[in-house]
Scaffold this motif. Structure first.
Motif, PDB file in Angstrom:
ATOM      1  N   SER A  80       0.846  -1.183   0.000  1.00 34.08           N
ATOM      2  CA  SER A  80       0.000   0.000   0.000  1.00 34.08           C
ATOM      3  C   SER A  80       0.891   1.246   0.000  1.00 34.08           C
ATOM      4  CB  SER A  80      -0.914   0.015   1.224  1.00 34.08           C
ATOM      5  OG  SER A  80      -0.164   0.078   2.406  1.00 34.08           O
ATOM      6  N   THR A  81       0.326   2.325  -0.457  1.00 32.29           N
ATOM      7  CA  THR A  81       1.026   3.608  -0.433  1.00 32.29           C
ATOM      8  C   THR A  81       0.706   4.280   0.892  1.00 32.29           C
ATOM      9  OG1 THR A  81       0.889   3.791  -2.816  1.00 32.29           O
ATOM     10  CG2 THR A  81       1.256   5.829  -1.597  1.00 32.29           C
ATOM     11  N   VAL A  82       1.731   4.801   1.564  1.00 36.05           N
ATOM     12  CA  VAL A  82       1.553   5.444   2.861  1.00 36.05           C
ATOM     13  C   VAL A  82       2.082   6.876   2.775  1.00 36.05           C
ATOM     14  CG1 VAL A  82       2.109   5.393   5.316  1.00 36.05           C
ATOM     15  CG2 VAL A  82       1.906   3.250   4.039  1.00 36.05           C
ATOM     16  N   LEU A  83       1.258   7.824   3.195  1.00 34.05           N
ATOM     17  CA  LEU A  83       1.670   9.221   3.281  1.00 34.05           C
ATOM     18  C   LEU A  83       1.550   9.669   4.724  1.00 34.05           C
ATOM     19  CD1 LEU A  83      -0.375  10.695   0.286  1.00 34.05           C
ATOM     20  CD2 LEU A  83       1.996   9.903   0.262  1.00 34.05           C
ATOM     21  N   THR A  84       2.430  10.560   5.158  1.00 26.88           N
ATOM     22  CA  THR A  84       2.380  11.137   6.502  1.00 26.88           C
ATOM     23  C   THR A  84       2.346  12.655   6.373  1.00 26.88           C
ATOM     24  OG1 THR A  84       3.624   9.276   7.398  1.00 26.88           O
ATOM     25  CG2 THR A  84       3.536  11.253   8.749  1.00 26.88           C
ATOM     26  N   TYR A  85       1.490  13.297   7.146  1.00 23.29           N
ATOM     27  CA  TYR A  85       1.380  14.758   7.129  1.00 23.29           C
ATOM     28  C   TYR A  85       2.683  15.379   7.634  1.00 23.29           C
ATOM     29  CZ  TYR A  85       0.067  19.431   8.636  1.00 23.29           C
ATOM     30  OH  TYR A  85       0.034  20.781   8.839  1.00 23.29           O
ATOM     31  N   THR A  86       3.205  16.349   6.868  1.00 21.46           N
ATOM     32  CA  THR A  86       4.473  16.995   7.230  1.00 21.46           C
ATOM     33  C   THR A  86       4.365  18.514   7.179  1.00 21.46           C
ATOM     34  OG1 THR A  86       5.234  16.837   4.951  1.00 21.46           O
ATOM     35  CG2 THR A  86       5.902  15.050   6.446  1.00 21.46           C
ATOM     36  N   ASN A  87       3.263  19.068   7.646  1.00 21.34           N
ATOM     37  CA  ASN A  87       3.041  20.518   7.758  1.00 21.34           C
ATOM     38  C   ASN A  87       2.711  21.232   6.459  1.00 21.34           C
ATOM     39  OD1 ASN A  87       3.416  20.546  10.592  1.00 21.34           O
ATOM     40  ND2 ASN A  87       5.627  20.467  10.261  1.00 21.34           N
ATOM     41  N   ALA A  88       2.327  20.523   5.409  1.00 27.78           N
ATOM     42  CA  ALA A  88       1.920  21.171   4.162  1.00 27.78           C
ATOM     43  C   ALA A  88       0.561  21.844   4.339  1.00 27.78           C
ATOM     44  CB  ALA A  88       1.855  20.158   3.030  1.00 27.78           C
TER      45      ALA A  88
ATOM     46  N   ILE B 246      -1.038  23.023   1.263  1.00 23.99           N
ATOM     47  CA  ILE B 246      -1.650  22.914  -0.060  1.00 23.99           C
ATOM     48  C   ILE B 246      -1.622  21.448  -0.480  1.00 23.99           C
ATOM     49  CG2 ILE B 246      -1.485  23.588  -2.485  1.00 23.99           C
ATOM     50  CD1 ILE B 246      -0.073  26.156  -1.507  1.00 23.99           C
ATOM     51  N   PRO B 247      -2.794  20.846  -0.740  1.00 22.57           N
ATOM     52  CA  PRO B 247      -2.805  19.432  -1.132  1.00 22.57           C
ATOM     53  C   PRO B 247      -2.204  19.233  -2.521  1.00 22.57           C
ATOM     54  CG  PRO B 247      -5.020  20.347  -1.255  1.00 22.57           C
ATOM     55  CD  PRO B 247      -4.142  21.414  -0.700  1.00 22.57           C
ATOM     56  N   ALA B 248      -1.620  18.061  -2.710  1.00 24.03           N
ATOM     57  CA  ALA B 248      -1.046  17.680  -3.998  1.00 24.03           C
ATOM     58  C   ALA B 248      -0.917  16.166  -4.015  1.00 24.03           C
ATOM     59  CB  ALA B 248       0.322  18.327  -4.181  1.00 24.03           C
ATOM     60  N   VAL B 249      -0.596  15.606  -5.178  1.00 19.17           N
ATOM     61  CA  VAL B 249      -0.353  14.173  -5.266  1.00 19.17           C
ATOM     62  C   VAL B 249       0.839  13.851  -4.365  1.00 19.17           C
ATOM     63  CG1 VAL B 249       0.394  12.303  -6.774  1.00 19.17           C
ATOM     64  CG2 VAL B 249      -1.293  13.963  -7.590  1.00 19.17           C
ATOM     65  N   GLY B 250       0.650  12.889  -3.474  1.00 21.45           N
ATOM     66  CA  GLY B 250       1.727  12.480  -2.572  1.00 21.45           C
ATOM     67  C   GLY B 250       1.942  13.380  -1.376  1.00 21.45           C
ATOM     68  N   THR B 251       1.058  14.347  -1.157  1.00 22.62           N
ATOM     69  CA  THR B 251       1.201  15.291  -0.042  1.00 22.62           C
ATOM     70  C   THR B 251      -0.117  15.426   0.704  1.00 22.62           C
ATOM     71  OG1 THR B 251       2.841  16.571  -1.275  1.00 22.62           O
ATOM     72  CG2 THR B 251       1.782  17.671   0.575  1.00 22.62           C
ATOM     73  N   ILE B 252      -0.071  15.292   2.020  1.00 21.96           N
ATOM     74  CA  ILE B 252      -1.234  15.568   2.861  1.00 21.96           C
ATOM     75  C   ILE B 252      -1.143  17.019   3.302  1.00 21.96           C
ATOM     76  CG2 ILE B 252      -2.405  15.084   5.045  1.00 21.96           C
ATOM     77  CD1 ILE B 252      -1.247  12.246   4.902  1.00 21.96           C
ATOM     78  N   ALA B 253      -2.223  17.756   3.144  1.00 24.61           N
ATOM     79  CA  ALA B 253      -2.269  19.150   3.583  1.00 24.61           C
ATOM     80  C   ALA B 253      -3.295  19.307   4.690  1.00 24.61           C
ATOM     81  CB  ALA B 253      -2.626  20.061   2.421  1.00 24.61           C
ATOM     82  N   ARG B 254      -2.991  20.165   5.634  1.00 29.18           N
ATOM     83  CA  ARG B 254      -3.947  20.532   6.687  1.00 29.18           C
ATOM     84  C   ARG B 254      -4.628  21.816   6.233  1.00 29.18           C
ATOM     85  NH1 ARG B 254      -4.006  23.998  11.150  1.00 29.18           N
ATOM     86  NH2 ARG B 254      -5.284  23.269  12.903  1.00 29.18           N
ATOM     87  N   LEU B 255      -5.963  21.756   6.092  1.00 30.93           N
ATOM     88  CA  LEU B 255      -6.720  22.907   5.608  1.00 30.93           C
ATOM     89  C   LEU B 255      -7.437  23.652   6.726  1.00 30.93           C
ATOM     90  CD1 LEU B 255      -8.160  21.293   2.373  1.00 30.93           C
ATOM     91  CD2 LEU B 255      -6.097  22.650   2.647  1.00 30.93           C
ATOM     92  N   GLY B 256      -7.453  23.090   7.893  1.00 30.96           N
ATOM     93  CA  GLY B 256      -8.091  23.687   9.053  1.00 30.96           C
ATOM     94  C   GLY B 256      -7.994  22.700  10.199  1.00 30.96           C
ATOM     95  N   VAL B 257      -8.496  23.081  11.358  1.00 30.96           N
ATOM     96  CA  VAL B 257      -8.435  22.180  12.507  1.00 30.96           C
ATOM     97  C   VAL B 257      -9.156  20.885  12.163  1.00 30.96           C
ATOM     98  CG1 VAL B 257      -9.071  21.824  14.920  1.00 30.96           C
ATOM     99  CG2 VAL B 257      -8.308  24.083  14.156  1.00 30.96           C
ATOM    100  N   GLY B 258      -8.420  19.769  12.212  1.00 35.32           N
ATOM    101  CA  GLY B 258      -8.988  18.454  11.954  1.00 35.32           C
ATOM    102  C   GLY B 258      -9.293  18.125  10.507  1.00 35.32           C
ATOM    103  N   TRP B 259      -9.011  19.047   9.567  1.00 30.99           N
ATOM    104  CA  TRP B 259      -9.377  18.872   8.165  1.00 30.99           C
ATOM    105  C   TRP B 259      -8.123  18.668   7.327  1.00 30.99           C
ATOM    106  CZ3 TRP B 259     -11.459  23.371   4.697  1.00 30.99           C
ATOM    107  CH2 TRP B 259     -11.831  22.871   3.452  1.00 30.99           C
TER     108      TRP B 259
END
Length: 105
Positions: free
Chosen positions: A42-50, A52-65
């Motif tokens: 499986s592909t695993v991504l970890t949030y790293t303070n981004a 802006i969402p993108a392919v291969g990147t988790i972004a935080r858009l707000g509290v809990g979002w």
């Protein structure tokens, strides 16, 4: 389950909430996994303070979002996706989508 044509960018997002208090919360660590039927690993991504969402990147858009994009160019099949909040404010969430070959959508 929603169908997407092969080659699509599939958007996935999650909202982490404290159900007891009824408020949005941020876990200590946010991970996102997806697995296409009959393919491994499986592909695993970890949030790293981004932010802006993108392919291969988790972004935080707000509290809990949190949001990420999946590039469905290279695969066809049922895809399971799973968000995991770890540490403080733990919460999981999962769903599935289907990528179908061009011409059969």
């Amino acid at each position: 389950m929603k169908d997407y044509p092969q080659g699509s960018i599939v958007v996935s997002e999650v909202h982490f909430r404290d159900e007891e208090l009824g408020i949005a919360v941020d876990p200590e660590t946010v991970e996102f996994y997806y697995l296409v039927t009959n393919e491994a690993p499986s592909t695993v991504l970890t949030y790293t303070n981004a932010t802006i969402p993108a392919v291969g990147t988790i972004a935080r858009l707000g509290v809990g979002w949190y949001k990420t994009w999946i590039d469905a160019t290279a695969f066809v099949g049922v895809t399971g996706e799973f968000w995991d909040g770890l540490g403080a404010n733990q919460a999981p969430g999962e769903k599935q989508f289907n990528v179908v070959a061009r011409g059969s959508f």
